[in-house]
Design a protein around this motif. Structure first.
Motif, short mmCIF file in Angstrom:
data_model
loop_
_atom_site.label_atom_id
_atom_site.label_comp_id
_atom_site.label_asym_id
_atom_site.label_seq_id
_atom_site.Cartn_x
_atom_site.Cartn_y
_atom_site.Cartn_z
N ILE A 71 0.80 -1.33 0.17
CA ILE A 71 -0.05 -0.04 0.05
C ILE A 71 0.77 1.13 -0.33
O ILE A 71 0.53 2.05 -0.80
N ASN A 75 0.81 3.97 -2.83
CA ASN A 75 0.63 5.49 -2.61
C ASN A 75 1.64 6.35 -3.28
O ASN A 75 1.14 7.42 -3.64
N VAL A 78 1.08 6.97 -6.79
CA VAL A 78 -0.32 7.70 -7.16
C VAL A 78 -0.05 9.01 -6.76
O VAL A 78 -0.47 9.97 -7.51
N THR A 114 -8.33 -3.30 -3.92
CA THR A 114 -9.13 -2.16 -3.89
C THR A 114 -8.23 -1.29 -2.90
O THR A 114 -8.08 -0.08 -3.03
N LEU A 115 -7.32 -1.73 -1.95
CA LEU A 115 -6.98 -0.98 -0.78
C LEU A 115 -5.65 -0.32 -1.48
O LEU A 115 -5.16 0.70 -0.92
N PRO A 117 -4.01 1.94 -3.68
CA PRO A 117 -4.55 2.91 -4.47
C PRO A 117 -3.83 2.58 -5.98
O PRO A 117 -2.67 2.00 -6.11
N GLY A 118 -4.40 3.07 -6.88
CA GLY A 118 -4.46 2.79 -8.41
C GLY A 118 -5.18 1.65 -8.93
O GLY A 118 -5.26 1.60 -10.17
N THR A 119 -5.42 0.72 -8.16
CA THR A 119 -6.39 -0.21 -8.57
C THR A 119 -7.80 -0.43 -8.01
O THR A 119 -7.65 -0.26 -6.56
N PHE C 19 0.14 12.96 2.50
CA PHE C 19 -0.60 12.19 1.51
C PHE C 19 -2.24 12.48 1.62
O PHE C 19 -2.89 12.55 0.54
N HIS C 38 -9.52 6.55 -6.81
CA HIS C 38 -8.08 6.28 -6.49
C HIS C 38 -7.46 7.22 -5.58
O HIS C 38 -6.64 6.81 -4.69
N MET C 42 -6.09 6.91 -1.36
CA MET C 42 -4.90 7.44 -0.91
C MET C 42 -5.06 7.94 0.43
O MET C 42 -4.34 7.96 1.54
N THR C 45 -6.17 5.21 3.24
CA THR C 45 -5.23 4.27 3.57
C THR C 45 -3.99 4.75 4.33
O THR C 45 -3.90 4.86 5.67
N ASN C 79 -12.98 0.86 4.10
CA ASN C 79 -12.81 1.55 2.94
C ASN C 79 -12.79 0.70 1.69
O ASN C 79 -13.54 1.31 0.88
N PRO C 80 -12.33 -0.27 1.70
CA PRO C 80 -12.34 -1.17 0.24
C PRO C 80 -13.93 -1.42 -0.12
O PRO C 80 -14.26 -1.32 -1.32
#
Lengths: 158, 94, 107
Positions: A71, A75, A78, A114-115, A117-119, C19, C38, C42, C45, C79-80
């Motif tokens: 992750i 991050n 992204v 999903t967790l 980021p980016g997908t 972030f 997306h 960020m 998480t 979150n997901p």
């Protein structure tokens, strides 16, 4: 029965951590409400191998740190895309084949995707996952294959 | 220093609110609202430390719960048009 | 030792703020709802995680630290699910993804 009992013990553990007051009266309330929640959960029929996945055991503890590192890496990628003046994105939808046998394994895999980021997992049909990615590089297969392997190992308990 | 952290969180809350006002689709607004809720949880936690009253964390946990359930409820209302029915009667029976 | 912990915790909090603000900027800059998801992921998480880790280091080994980690665990679990629900609702609501090169069939 083992599941119901361990669910109750876990609930009471959370109660102990959250309350912080250890008098007989409040501990009694904690035991009472834990038992009540377990009874409701049994009536809802969710105390099964999916609701209380005891068999995953300590392997989860090995998976979570790896996932957190993944992750962090995603991050940073992204964040660089967002801060880039030209916003270099090329969104794409791809389909992946998940190798997990059970619904729980697939749910863990889809949520892990999903967790990071980016997908994002946008749909699940059988063992096929539909994934929306921010750029091509996010779904070139390397991280996803490794994640897939790790979740399958987590699920099968080797 | 906690004040700086709180100010940073409030700044990003303002940005999220801007997206909620701009739209354009209703899903953008739900997304912005969900983000706003997460930042509220963090703001409550930081304010608890700022005040020297970590009991605020219980409020943060409850707020995180309500934020999640609220988002899911609103999305289900859009998708199904009704909060009482299952979203897919074929799958939910198991 | 105290000083090291302080420096570490403030570094984590500043990183989390970075972030979080970048994620909020991303939500403003991205062109459509799927790409915005997306950026929102960020903040949820890493932004939330680093800030909560920083606060945990400040709290020390107490029940407060346990509660902070519980908040983070809860955010990581929920979150997901809400992201996925949002993406699915937008897809079934007929929002077309921005400039998507379809590799397989149309969604």
């Amino acid at each position: 029965m083992v599941r119901a009992f361990s669910l109750g013990v876990m609930l009471f553990g959370v109660w102990l951590l959250l309350s912080g007051h250890y008098t007989p009266l409040l501990l009694g309330f904690g035991v009472g409400s834990s038992i009540l929640v377990v009874l409701i959960a049994m009536r809802m029929d969710v105390v099964d191998h999916e609701g209380v996945p005891l068999y995953l055991g300590p392997r989860v503890l090995a998976y979570i740190p790896w996932l957190l590192l993944e992750i962090l890496r995603a991050n940073i990628i992204v964040a660089r895309i967002i801060l880039h003046p030209a916003l270099p994105i090329s969104p794409i939808m791809v389909h992946f084949q998940a190798s997990q046998k059970t619904d729980l394994g697939r749910a863990i895999y889809a949520n892990s995707i999903t967790l990071t980021p980016g997908t994002i997992t946008t749909g699940v049909e059988g063992s096929e996952l539909e994934i929306h990615a921010l750029t091509w590089a996010d779904v070139d297969g390397r991280e996803e294959d490794e994640m897939d392997r790790r979740v399958t190992r987590l699920e099968q308990g080797i | 220093m906690y004040v700086a952290a709180a100010a940073g969180i409030i700044l990003s809350m303002v940005l999220a609110m801007l997206r909620a006002l701009l739209g354009p689709t209703v899903y953008d607004r739900v997304l912005a609202l969900n983000m706003f809720g997460t930042k509220t949880v963090l703001l409550i936690a930081v304010l608890g430390f700022l005040d020297g009253r970590p009991d605020f964390l219980d409020l943060a946990i409850v707020y995180a719960l309500i934020n999640f359930i609220g988002t899911i409820a609103v999305l289900k209302l859009f998708e199904v048009g009704d909060l009482g029915r299952a979203s897919d009667p074929g799958e939910g029976s198991a | 030792m105290e000083l090291v912990l302080d420096i570490l915790s403030w570094a984590a909090i500043v990183g989390g703020l970075f972030f979080m603000v970048v994620g909020a900027v991303g939500v403003l800059r991205m062109p459509d709802v799927y790409t915005r998801l997306h950026a929102a992921g960020m903040t949820d998480t890493m932004g939330a995680g680093l800030i909560l880790i920083g606060l945990t280091l400040q709290a020390g080994p107490t029940l407060v630290a346990v509660r902070l980690m519980l908040v983070w665990a809860f955010l990581l679990f929920t979150n997901p699910i809400s992201t996925h629900a949002l993406a699915r609702a937008a897809l079934s609501g007929g929002v077309r993804p921005f400039r998507v090169d379809m590799k397989g069939e149309q969604p």
